[in-house]
Design an enzyme around this catalytic site. Structure first.
Site, short mmCIF file in Angstrom:
data_model
loop_
_atom_site.label_atom_id
_atom_site.label_comp_id
_atom_site.label_asym_id
_atom_site.label_seq_id
_atom_site.Cartn_x
_atom_site.Cartn_y
_atom_site.Cartn_z
N HIS A 17 -8.26 -4.21 -0.55
CA HIS A 17 -9.06 -4.83 -1.54
C HIS A 17 -8.45 -6.44 -1.70
CE1 HIS A 17 -9.69 -2.83 -5.66
NE2 HIS A 17 -8.16 -2.77 -5.09
N CYS A 36 -3.42 -8.25 -8.79
CA CYS A 36 -4.28 -6.97 -7.64
C CYS A 36 -5.03 -8.53 -7.16
CB CYS A 36 -5.52 -6.47 -7.85
SG CYS A 36 -5.02 -4.88 -8.83
N HIS A 42 -4.30 -5.93 -0.70
CA HIS A 42 -3.37 -4.50 -0.55
C HIS A 42 -4.74 -2.84 -0.82
CE1 HIS A 42 -4.85 -4.97 -4.95
NE2 HIS A 42 -5.41 -3.93 -4.97
N HIS A 44 -5.57 1.10 -1.13
CA HIS A 44 -5.52 2.03 -2.16
C HIS A 44 -6.01 3.26 -1.52
CE1 HIS A 44 -4.83 0.32 -6.13
NE2 HIS A 44 -5.68 -1.28 -5.48
N ASP A 82 -13.84 3.72 3.91
CA ASP A 82 -12.75 4.60 5.44
C ASP A 82 -12.40 3.48 5.89
OD1 ASP A 82 -10.67 5.74 4.64
OD2 ASP A 82 -11.20 6.90 6.65
N HIS A 83 -10.83 2.75 5.53
CA HIS A 83 -10.28 1.72 6.46
C HIS A 83 -10.73 0.63 6.55
CE1 HIS A 83 -7.93 5.60 7.12
NE2 HIS A 83 -6.82 4.79 7.78
N GLU A 127 -8.78 5.17 -8.48
CA GLU A 127 -7.94 3.73 -7.93
C GLU A 127 -6.51 4.56 -7.73
OE1 GLU A 127 -8.74 -0.28 -7.40
OE2 GLU A 127 -7.33 0.23 -9.40
NI NI Z 1 -7.05 -3.05 -6.27
#
Ligand code: NI
Length: 142
Positions: A17, A36, A42, A44, A82-83, A127
């Site tokens: 995100h 961020c 990036h 998580h 996911d992914h 997160e």
């Molecule tokens: Ni983040």
């Protein structure tokens, strides 16, 4: 007397995100969101804890079959996140800031129509090692 018990299923997903408010300048975004706001995303490793509350059935001893809860979480949440890129790939997050607060509320909305035994109590989303969010379906008085 019916006793109230809480049960939790843990799942995991990886997703990308960025936190970027398009109404603001690049500088303002960087001032508020720091790394961020990185333009090129990036990721998580998210841990998701879904808690159901209720009174265990006399027949099964279950509030809700955890295999069914696993399947509901996988179908309605994990397969969609996911992914993926949360900002771009997830229809129910489109137009929202991709914060963990908004993600937890989105996950709640995805799950709640599919919980028929017991009640959805909490969506808890980790997160990072340091940050998590919890949503209990509550609203604030306006
Ligand atoms: Ni983040």
């Amino acid at each position: 007397m019916k006793r109230l018990v809480y049960i939790t299923r843990k799942e995991h997903f990886n997703a990308a995100h960025k936190l970027f408010n398009p109404a603001w300048s690049k500088e303002d975004n960087e001032a508020v969101f720091g790394r961020c706001a990185n333009e090129n995303w990036h990721g998580h490793n998210f841990d998701l804890y879904v808690t159901i509350k209720g009174n265990p059935s006399e027949d099964t001893g279950f509030i809700m079959d955890l295999k069914k809860l696993r399947d509901v979480i996988n179908e309605h949440v994990i397969e969609q996140l996911d992914h993926r890129n949360i900002n771009m790939d997830v229809p129910w997050m489109s137009g929202k800031m991709a914060s963990i607060e908004n993600l937890a509320m989105g996950i709640w909305d995805q799950l709640v129509p599919h919980i028929h035994h017991g009640q959805l109590h909490c969506v808890k989303l980790w997160e990072t090692h340091n940050n998590y969010v919890e949503y209990f379906g509550e609203t604030l008085e306006e």
